[in-house]
Design a protein around this motif. Sequence first.
Motif, PDB file in Angstrom:
ATOM      1  N   PHE A 141      -5.220  -5.490   0.896  1.00  0.00           N
ATOM      2  CA  PHE A 141      -4.527  -5.318   2.174  1.00  0.00           C
ATOM      3  C   PHE A 141      -5.424  -4.498   3.095  1.00  0.00           C
ATOM      4  O   PHE A 141      -6.014  -3.506   2.671  1.00  0.00           O
ATOM      5  CB  PHE A 141      -3.196  -4.595   1.981  1.00  0.00           C
ATOM      6  N   PHE A 142      -5.489  -4.915   4.364  1.00  0.00           N
ATOM      7  CA  PHE A 142      -6.379  -4.294   5.333  1.00  0.00           C
ATOM      8  C   PHE A 142      -5.618  -3.761   6.532  1.00  0.00           C
ATOM      9  O   PHE A 142      -4.600  -4.321   6.940  1.00  0.00           O
ATOM     10  CB  PHE A 142      -7.392  -5.326   5.862  1.00  0.00           C
ATOM     11  N   SER A 143      -6.157  -2.719   7.111  1.00  0.00           N
ATOM     12  CA  SER A 143      -5.768  -2.234   8.427  1.00  0.00           C
ATOM     13  C   SER A 143      -7.023  -2.407   9.277  1.00  0.00           C
ATOM     14  O   SER A 143      -8.002  -1.677   9.092  1.00  0.00           O
ATOM     15  CB  SER A 143      -5.349  -0.764   8.375  1.00  0.00           C
ATOM     16  N   GLY A 144      -7.013  -3.423  10.153  1.00  0.00           N
ATOM     17  CA  GLY A 144      -8.258  -3.814  10.815  1.00  0.00           C
ATOM     18  C   GLY A 144      -9.209  -4.314   9.748  1.00  0.00           C
ATOM     19  O   GLY A 144      -8.823  -5.090   8.884  1.00  0.00           O
ATOM     20  N   ASN A 145     -10.452  -3.846   9.758  1.00  0.00           N
ATOM     21  CA  ASN A 145     -11.423  -4.223   8.724  1.00  0.00           C
ATOM     22  C   ASN A 145     -11.449  -3.246   7.552  1.00  0.00           C
ATOM     23  O   ASN A 145     -12.251  -3.396   6.638  1.00  0.00           O
ATOM     24  CB  ASN A 145     -12.829  -4.322   9.331  1.00  0.00           C
ATOM     25  N   ARG A 146     -10.589  -2.248   7.590  1.00  0.00           N
ATOM     26  CA  ARG A 146     -10.585  -1.194   6.564  1.00  0.00           C
ATOM     27  C   ARG A 146      -9.639  -1.564   5.422  1.00  0.00           C
ATOM     28  O   ARG A 146      -8.459  -1.801   5.622  1.00  0.00           O
ATOM     29  CB  ARG A 146     -10.151   0.119   7.218  1.00  0.00           C
ATOM     30  N   LEU A 147     -10.172  -1.615   4.208  1.00  0.00           N
ATOM     31  CA  LEU A 147      -9.365  -1.853   3.016  1.00  0.00           C
ATOM     32  C   LEU A 147      -8.494  -0.617   2.770  1.00  0.00           C
ATOM     33  O   LEU A 147      -9.016   0.494   2.682  1.00  0.00           O
ATOM     34  CB  LEU A 147     -10.272  -2.106   1.807  1.00  0.00           C
ATOM     35  N   VAL A 148      -7.170  -0.808   2.683  1.00  0.00           N
ATOM     36  CA  VAL A 148      -6.274   0.334   2.487  1.00  0.00           C
ATOM     37  C   VAL A 148      -5.508   0.273   1.168  1.00  0.00           C
ATOM     38  O   VAL A 148      -5.115   1.309   0.630  1.00  0.00           O
ATOM     39  CB  VAL A 148      -5.286   0.510   3.671  1.00  0.00           C
TER      40      VAL A 148
END
Length: 173
Positions: free
Chosen positions: A116-123
């Motif tokens: 799951f991502f927030s923008g391109n950041r894996l969270v």
Amino acid sequence: MIFLNNLEISGANYPSWDTIPDEVWQGILNNFIFKISDSFAFMGVSKKADLFPNGLSYFNNWKLDIIELIEVEDDIVCRFQLNESCKSKLLEYEFAVHSFKSKQFSNYYEFDQLYFFSGNRLVVNYINHESMLDFIDLNETEIKFIEGLEPHIKKFLIDPSVLTVALEAAKMK
């Protein structure tokens, strides 16, 4: 932070944990993941066709809108928009395991991990075969969402160092 359901860090079979119950899975999705994530990806899936090997059609009724290819943990994966269609399917939880009357498949897993991502950041990294959620590099706002989870869900969150100690102790047995 890691989520492990009914973690046992002592006893004869430690460390061990159970699968995530539907109610807990849905609570984490609705009250955390869906609030911070805008997209997701399946491990080893770099195009929609990867979800339909040899004519399997489980994902036919998912509205899979491709965003882009992205690199995650030495894998190039196709990132999909986390739209209402996908959210409703993810809430079903059993989307990851299918039984078929087939000579080729008895149980079939489309993926081993879900990102799951927030923008391109894996969270968040959901490790299917381990029933484990790994929360990655969360910011202050995202941590507040975790702190707001219901107590019966929050009690299963552990620091990775606790699991590391338990695994090392288990090796020493």
